[in-house]
Scaffold this active site. Structure first.
Site, PDB file in Angstrom:
ATOM      1  N   ASP A  61      23.621  49.511  40.740  1.00  0.00           N
ATOM      2  CA  ASP A  61      25.057  49.661  40.476  1.00  0.00           C
ATOM      3  C   ASP A  61      25.356  49.554  38.984  1.00  0.00           C
ATOM      4  O   ASP A  61      25.998  50.427  38.389  1.00  0.00           O
ATOM      5  CB  ASP A  61      25.843  48.549  41.184  1.00  0.00           C
ATOM      6  CG  ASP A  61      26.145  48.829  42.630  1.00  0.00           C
ATOM      7  OD1 ASP A  61      27.032  49.639  42.900  1.00  0.00           O
ATOM      8  OD2 ASP A  61      25.490  48.221  43.487  1.00  0.00           O
ATOM      9  N   GLU A  86      33.429  49.667  38.445  1.00  0.00           N
ATOM     10  CA  GLU A  86      33.607  48.548  39.362  1.00  0.00           C
ATOM     11  C   GLU A  86      32.908  47.287  38.878  1.00  0.00           C
ATOM     12  O   GLU A  86      33.416  46.174  39.035  1.00  0.00           O
ATOM     13  CB  GLU A  86      33.066  48.924  40.750  1.00  0.00           C
ATOM     14  CG  GLU A  86      33.100  47.770  41.735  1.00  0.00           C
ATOM     15  CD  GLU A  86      32.486  48.109  43.080  1.00  0.00           C
ATOM     16  OE1 GLU A  86      32.579  47.253  43.978  1.00  0.00           O
ATOM     17  OE2 GLU A  86      31.920  49.195  43.234  1.00  0.00           O
ATOM     18  N   ASP A 163      32.648  54.426  40.469  1.00  0.00           N
ATOM     19  CA  ASP A 163      32.044  53.536  41.467  1.00  0.00           C
ATOM     20  C   ASP A 163      30.583  53.951  41.567  1.00  0.00           C
ATOM     21  O   ASP A 163      30.256  54.969  42.170  1.00  0.00           O
ATOM     22  CB  ASP A 163      32.730  53.658  42.827  1.00  0.00           C
ATOM     23  CG  ASP A 163      32.292  52.552  43.789  1.00  0.00           C
ATOM     24  OD1 ASP A 163      31.227  51.945  43.542  1.00  0.00           O
ATOM     25  OD2 ASP A 163      32.991  52.294  44.777  1.00  0.00           O
ATOM     26  N   ILE A 165      27.757  52.825  43.047  1.00  0.00           N
ATOM     27  CA  ILE A 165      27.222  52.938  44.403  1.00  0.00           C
ATOM     28  C   ILE A 165      28.274  52.395  45.350  1.00  0.00           C
ATOM     29  O   ILE A 165      28.465  51.181  45.455  1.00  0.00           O
ATOM     30  CB  ILE A 165      25.891  52.175  44.590  1.00  0.00           C
ATOM     31  CG1 ILE A 165      24.788  52.780  43.723  1.00  0.00           C
ATOM     32  CG2 ILE A 165      25.469  52.199  46.058  1.00  0.00           C
ATOM     33  CD1 ILE A 165      23.438  52.109  43.879  1.00  0.00           C
ATOM     34  N   ASP A 166      28.966  53.296  46.026  1.00  0.00           N
ATOM     35  CA  ASP A 166      29.919  52.885  47.046  1.00  0.00           C
ATOM     36  C   ASP A 166      29.162  52.731  48.354  1.00  0.00           C
ATOM     37  O   ASP A 166      28.260  53.519  48.653  1.00  0.00           O
ATOM     38  CB  ASP A 166      31.025  53.933  47.189  1.00  0.00           C
ATOM     39  CG  ASP A 166      32.134  53.464  48.110  1.00  0.00           C
ATOM     40  OD1 ASP A 166      32.695  52.383  47.843  1.00  0.00           O
ATOM     41  OD2 ASP A 166      32.432  54.172  49.088  1.00  0.00           O
ATOM     42  N   THR A 168      27.580  49.633  49.156  1.00  0.00           N
ATOM     43  CA  THR A 168      26.378  48.936  48.696  1.00  0.00           C
ATOM     44  C   THR A 168      25.621  48.277  49.839  1.00  0.00           C
ATOM     45  O   THR A 168      24.381  48.267  49.851  1.00  0.00           O
ATOM     46  CB  THR A 168      26.743  47.867  47.642  1.00  0.00           C
ATOM     47  OG1 THR A 168      27.565  48.460  46.638  1.00  0.00           O
ATOM     48  CG2 THR A 168      25.504  47.284  47.002  1.00  0.00           C
ATOM     49  N   ASP A 307      37.365  53.502  43.942  1.00  0.00           N
ATOM     50  CA  ASP A 307      37.042  54.074  45.249  1.00  0.00           C
ATOM     51  C   ASP A 307      37.731  55.406  45.485  1.00  0.00           C
ATOM     52  O   ASP A 307      37.231  56.249  46.239  1.00  0.00           O
ATOM     53  CB  ASP A 307      37.472  53.126  46.376  1.00  0.00           C
ATOM     54  CG  ASP A 307      36.686  51.839  46.423  1.00  0.00           C
ATOM     55  OD1 ASP A 307      35.438  51.915  46.486  1.00  0.00           O
ATOM     56  OD2 ASP A 307      37.304  50.755  46.399  1.00  0.00           O
TER      57      ASP A 307
END
Length: 372
Positions: A61, A86, A163, A165-166, A168, A307
């Site tokens: 991330d 994020e 974002d 890695i949405d 996670t 997001d």
């Protein structure tokens, strides 16, 4: 065309390549279970999302986010101060030392930084640094033609939400569960997305978005290629690579998080909708973009600007949008989410969201929900 215009890279192309580099980093980090276990730590305090019992961040991330910020900021210095993500760039290694992840000028500098986090795992640090500094140019027949951007585009008025890695938790576990609708997974690597959204700083309107699925195309066991979707919606330019037919014109489908309120579910049943539950805000928005569902609704304030910015820009390029759920119900009209404000409160989509590809479908929904 001026020499200055010729010298300016195409921002959309840069973001597509950044998304593919992000996908490469995500795949490398997940290709070895031992390495993945080293890269994970649990978010605490203000970083955590209160909706989840556990909220993890990974080095993937943080590394993806900082890589995108570095690359875009270098090519578009006027945007540098408005590139946000994020994750905090601070990571704690196994010795308890806090390390600030930064992309160095050279691969060796980045390796040294990552080695400080991955103590005793220099080969892993070097492998990740190689991906960070690799020159990437994503090509696919499904990418479509990247349009030329307007020459008068004001880059100083553009911000970016990332974002990295949405979903996670899905990225970490990798466990796949399917819904009753073919192609729509409830959990699993298919739910993982990289989200890069561009918005106008003065209006708060999202104007460009890239959504990548690092594990979108499975080639063989543990070997994947990316699926990348993009859209641009400027006053003088609308384009996308998302021309999908509806799954079934006779059936209406809405997608929810598994924690959605029972009364909301019942209201959609009353409207004749079927529904699926799935992980990942980016993934659920993507199912609207790809015309596999008609609506994505979240009544809780558990998503953030990172997001929604990218998928909202794509939906706007398709004639859809992402709206403030409670405000739209209260006002009985579509109230798009905006990207204004710099404080922590403005980062959260506090009143929930409702995403549609066809704005006309909102009318009956708002009337029904407004009756409560």
């Amino acid at each position: 065309m001026t020499e200055e215009a010729e010298a300016t890279p195409n921002l959309l192309r840069v973001l597509v390549n950044c998304a593919e580099k992000a996908a490469n980093i995500a795949r490398v980090c997940r290709s070895n279970e031992q390495l993945l276990s080293l890269l994970v730590q649990e978010k605490t305090g203000g970083e955590a999302n209160s909706r989840f019992e556990h909220d993890f961040k990974t080095l993937a991330d943080v590394l993806i986010q900082e890589t995108i910020k570095e690359e875009v900021g270098k090519l578009f210095p006027a945007m540098k101060d408005l590139i946000r993500g994020e994750e905090s760039p601070n990571f704690t290694n196994k010795e308890g030392n806090s390390i600030t992840i930064a992309v160095g000028e050279t691969e060796s500098e980045t390796t040294s930084c990552l080695a400080a986090v991955l103590e005793g795992h220099e080969e892993a640090a070097a492998a990740l640094a190689t991906e960070v500094h690799r020159v990437v140019s994503y090509e696919s027949s499904k990418l479509g033609e990247i349009p030329q951007l307007p020459q008068d585009l004001d880059y100083g008025n553009l911000g970016i939400w990332i974002d990295p890695i949405d979903a996670t938790a899905e990225y970490i576990s990798g466990d796949t569960m399917f819904t009753n609708f073919p192609g729509i997974t409830s959990t699993g690597l298919d739910c993982v997305t990289v989200l890069i959204g561009v918005y106008e700083h003065d209006t708060g309107v999202p104007v460009m978005g890239v959504v990548a699925q690092p594990f979108g195309i499975k080639l063989e066991e543990n070997v994947y290629n990316s699926s990348i979707f993009w859209g641009i919606c400027l006053p003088t330019l609308q384009a996308h690579n998302c021309s999908f037919g509806a799954r079934d014109e006779q059936r209406h489908l809405v997608i929810f998080s598994s924690s959605e309120q029972a009364e909301i579910l019942q209201q959609f049943l009353d409207l004749g909708y079927e529904f699926a539950f799935s992980a990942g805000a980016g993934h659920k928005s993507l199912k609207v973009i790809t015309h596999e569902v008609d609506v994505y609704l979240l009544s809780k304030g558990s998503t953030f600007k990172w997001d929604t910015c990218a998928p909202q820009a794509i939906l706007r390029s398709l004639g859809g949008d992402i709206f403030d759920f409670k405000a739209s119900v209260r006002e009985q009209k579509a109230m798009p989410i905006k990207y204004l404000g710099e404080d922590d409160d403005s980062k959260r989509n506090a009143d929930g969201l409702i995403a549609v590809r066809d704005v006309q479908v909102l009318e009956n929904i708002l009337v029904k929900l407004g009756q409560q």
